[in-house]
Design a protein around this motif. Structure first.
Motif, mmCIF file in Angstrom:
data_model
loop_
_atom_site.group_PDB
_atom_site.id
_atom_site.type_symbol
_atom_site.label_atom_id
_atom_site.label_comp_id
_atom_site.label_asym_id
_atom_site.label_seq_id
_atom_site.Cartn_x
_atom_site.Cartn_y
_atom_site.Cartn_z
ATOM 1 N N VAL A 260 38.274 31.644 -3.390
ATOM 2 C CA VAL A 260 37.922 30.358 -2.795
ATOM 3 C C VAL A 260 37.423 30.539 -1.362
ATOM 4 C CG1 VAL A 260 38.839 28.139 -2.006
ATOM 5 C CG2 VAL A 260 39.505 29.043 -4.258
ATOM 6 N N HIS A 261 38.060 31.436 -0.626
ATOM 7 C CA HIS A 261 37.722 31.635 0.788
ATOM 8 C C HIS A 261 36.698 32.745 1.007
ATOM 9 C CE1 HIS A 261 40.796 28.977 2.599
ATOM 10 N NE2 HIS A 261 41.500 29.247 1.511
ATOM 11 N N ARG A 262 36.211 33.320 -0.094
ATOM 12 C CA ARG A 262 35.279 34.453 -0.004
ATOM 13 C C ARG A 262 35.866 35.559 0.881
ATOM 14 N NH1 ARG A 262 29.306 31.525 0.561
ATOM 15 N NH2 ARG A 262 29.454 30.317 -1.386
ATOM 16 N N ALA A 263 37.102 35.860 0.599
ATOM 17 C CA ALA A 263 37.852 36.844 1.373
ATOM 18 C C ALA A 263 38.413 37.904 0.432
ATOM 19 C CB ALA A 263 38.988 36.160 2.135
ATOM 20 N N THR A 264 39.073 38.898 1.003
ATOM 21 C CA THR A 264 39.735 39.901 0.178
ATOM 22 C C THR A 264 41.191 39.499 -0.026
ATOM 23 O OG1 THR A 264 40.501 41.251 2.044
ATOM 24 C CG2 THR A 264 38.274 41.702 1.182
ATOM 25 N N ILE A 265 41.829 40.133 -0.996
ATOM 26 C CA ILE A 265 43.244 39.867 -1.270
ATOM 27 C C ILE A 265 44.087 40.180 -0.043
ATOM 28 C CG2 ILE A 265 45.224 40.697 -2.619
ATOM 29 C CD1 ILE A 265 43.292 40.992 -4.993
ATOM 30 N N GLY A 266 43.817 41.318 0.591
ATOM 31 C CA GLY A 266 44.574 41.705 1.775
ATOM 32 C C GLY A 266 44.424 40.719 2.913
ATOM 33 N N GLN A 267 43.221 40.190 3.094
ATOM 34 C CA GLN A 267 43.005 39.206 4.158
ATOM 35 C C GLN A 267 43.836 37.952 3.926
ATOM 36 O OE1 GLN A 267 38.683 38.972 3.915
ATOM 37 N NE2 GLN A 267 38.476 39.946 5.928
ATOM 38 N N VAL A 268 43.918 37.515 2.680
ATOM 39 C CA VAL A 268 44.711 36.320 2.380
ATOM 40 C C VAL A 268 46.196 36.595 2.597
ATOM 41 C CG1 VAL A 268 45.405 34.692 0.574
ATOM 42 C CG2 VAL A 268 43.010 35.389 0.785
ATOM 43 N N ALA A 269 46.661 37.802 2.238
ATOM 44 C CA ALA A 269 48.067 38.157 2.457
ATOM 45 C C ALA A 269 48.407 38.144 3.941
ATOM 46 C CB ALA A 269 48.356 39.530 1.856
ATOM 47 N N LEU A 270 47.483 38.622 4.783
ATOM 48 C CA LEU A 270 47.698 38.603 6.230
ATOM 49 C C LEU A 270 47.608 37.183 6.780
ATOM 50 C CD1 LEU A 270 45.630 41.732 7.359
ATOM 51 C CD2 LEU A 270 48.119 41.512 7.324
ATOM 52 N N ALA A 271 46.638 36.427 6.294
ATOM 53 C CA ALA A 271 46.483 35.047 6.745
ATOM 54 C C ALA A 271 47.729 34.227 6.416
ATOM 55 C CB ALA A 271 45.249 34.422 6.105
ATOM 56 N N TRP A 272 48.328 34.502 5.261
ATOM 57 C CA TRP A 272 49.572 33.811 4.885
ATOM 58 C C TRP A 272 50.664 34.092 5.919
ATOM 59 C CZ3 TRP A 272 54.556 35.385 3.846
ATOM 60 C CH2 TRP A 272 55.407 34.424 3.278
ATOM 61 N N LEU A 273 50.790 35.340 6.330
ATOM 62 C CA LEU A 273 51.826 35.730 7.284
ATOM 63 C C LEU A 273 51.715 34.988 8.609
ATOM 64 C CD1 LEU A 273 52.415 39.611 7.403
ATOM 65 C CD2 LEU A 273 54.101 37.806 7.051
ATOM 66 N N ILE A 274 50.502 34.905 9.135
ATOM 67 C CA ILE A 274 50.326 34.302 10.461
ATOM 68 C C ILE A 274 50.163 32.788 10.390
ATOM 69 C CG2 ILE A 274 49.393 36.422 11.451
ATOM 70 C CD1 ILE A 274 46.587 35.238 11.229
ATOM 71 N N THR A 275 50.226 32.248 9.165
ATOM 72 C CA THR A 275 50.128 30.799 8.972
ATOM 73 C C THR A 275 51.453 30.197 8.529
ATOM 74 O OG1 THR A 275 47.791 30.992 8.326
ATOM 75 C CG2 THR A 275 48.924 28.944 7.738
ATOM 76 N N TYR A 276 52.077 30.788 7.525
ATOM 77 C CA TYR A 276 53.277 30.231 6.895
ATOM 78 C C TYR A 276 54.420 30.051 7.882
ATOM 79 C CZ TYR A 276 56.982 29.661 3.378
ATOM 80 O OH TYR A 276 58.032 29.197 2.623
ATOM 81 N N TYR A 277 54.568 30.978 8.807
ATOM 82 C CA TYR A 277 55.682 30.929 9.769
ATOM 83 C C TYR A 277 55.275 30.315 11.103
ATOM 84 C CZ TYR A 277 57.791 34.207 6.450
ATOM 85 O OH TYR A 277 58.293 34.803 5.317
#
Length: 321
Positions: A260-277
């Motif tokens: 959906v974001h035209r990103a890689t899996i790793g980028q989404v995993a990192l984005a989750w970390l700096i967003t979720y908390y």
């Protein structure tokens, strides 16, 4: 790109930094093969060009080799003191608090011309002096103008409170606690570390935020790669074909959101970390190739919705039970 404040220090850091353990020089029993300085230079230059302004290393990473390699790479990229934030760590194992003062000259020399913006106690165990004594020694280094701020690593919630209280006597905030946090390791939510960090305004710095490659999808796509990884890396991070099978549903969910974001899996995993908390958690992924640094930095451009972060948290909980 936006920056965050390191605890209550006023020191700016990019939400994604660059970890430096891969600059340790390799050798037996290590996570990483040796990298030539030219490759280190290219990684650091790419990280800077991509928006990363914060670099983390440690005394223990190759007995100072990572620090020297990092400083050389930053200098060759045209950086000068004040352009970037640099953090390192003192190793407590089998040592007294006095060694903090005895070894600070090595940290300063290795990282020259860049100052020690954040000096961290690498673990809350293994030292021959109490945590209070270690923290007092760190406070003295701040007072002497040899370091800018004090942090810890692998500290429990109780140990964080001890360190915070001791530093407060000197009018110094505890800047951060560097611990493992990723979609496959969320213990901060149940062991009091996250709650304490928010209560005391301490930044949590996530190391191995991609679980040493398990959260990139590359190992799931090609399980044969597992056998090519250093044995120490496999043992300490639980990388195995069995765990790849167990965590496959999480990778599938990451892949859907990445598309959906035209990103890689790793980028989404990192984005989750700096967003979720929220602003409490930042991350320091490593990079052994320039494109790894560019990819990691790209996570700062991804805006995940509450629904997306919630879905990932839910699937993460399922596969880690």
């Amino acid at each position: 790109m936006s920056t965050r404040q390191l605890g209550r220090t006023g020191i700016p850091i990019s939400p994604i930094g660059l970890g430096g353990s891969q600059f340790s020089g390799g050798g037996a029993g290590t996570f990483w093969p040796a990298l030539p300085q030219s490759q280190v230079d290219a990684i650091i230059k790419t990280a800077l060009d991509s928006g990363i302004s914060w670099f983390d290393t440690a005394e223990a990473y190759g007995a100072g080799r990572s620090e020297r390699s990092l400083a050389a790479g930053l200098s060759r990229a045209g950086m000068t003191p004040g352009d970037v934030t640099v953090s390192t760590k003192w190793t407590p194992f089998g040592r007294t608090a006095r060694s903090i003062e005895r070894t600070i000259g090595d940290r300063i020399t290795n990282l020259a011309p860049f100052p020690v913006d954040l000096h961290q106690i690498h673990a809350g165990y293994g030292g021959l002096s109490s945590i209070r004594a270690q923290v007092r020694a760190m406070a003295h280094m701040v007072d002497a103008g040899k370091i800018r701020s004090v942090g810890v690593s692998n500290f429990s919630a109780r140990q964080m409170k001890i360190a915070h209280k001791e530093l407060a006597k000197h009018g110094i905030p505890l800047a951060g606690n560097q611990v493992q946090i990723n979609l496959l390791h969320r213990k901060i939510e149940t062991n009091g570390v996250l709650e304490t960090a928010r209560e005391l305004d301490i930044t949590l710095i996530a190391y191995v935020p991609l679980r040493s490659g398990m959260l990139t999808g590359k190992l799931h796509d090609n399980p044969d790669l597992v056998a090519t990884l250093p044995r120490m890396r496999r043992m300490m991070t639980g990388i195995s074909t069995e765990n790849l099978d167990r965590t496959a549903p999480l990778i599938d969910e990451l892949r859907k959101i990445a598309d959906v974001h035209r990103a890689t899996i790793g980028q989404v995993a990192l984005a989750w970390l700096i967003t979720y908390y929220g602003d409490t958690v930042v991350a320091t992924p490593g990079a052994s190739q320039p494109h790894h640094a560019k990819e990691a930095a790209g996570a700062m451009k991804i805006t995940l919705s509450n629904e997306e972060t919630g879905r990932l948290a839910e699937v993460s909980t399922t596969v880690t039970r």
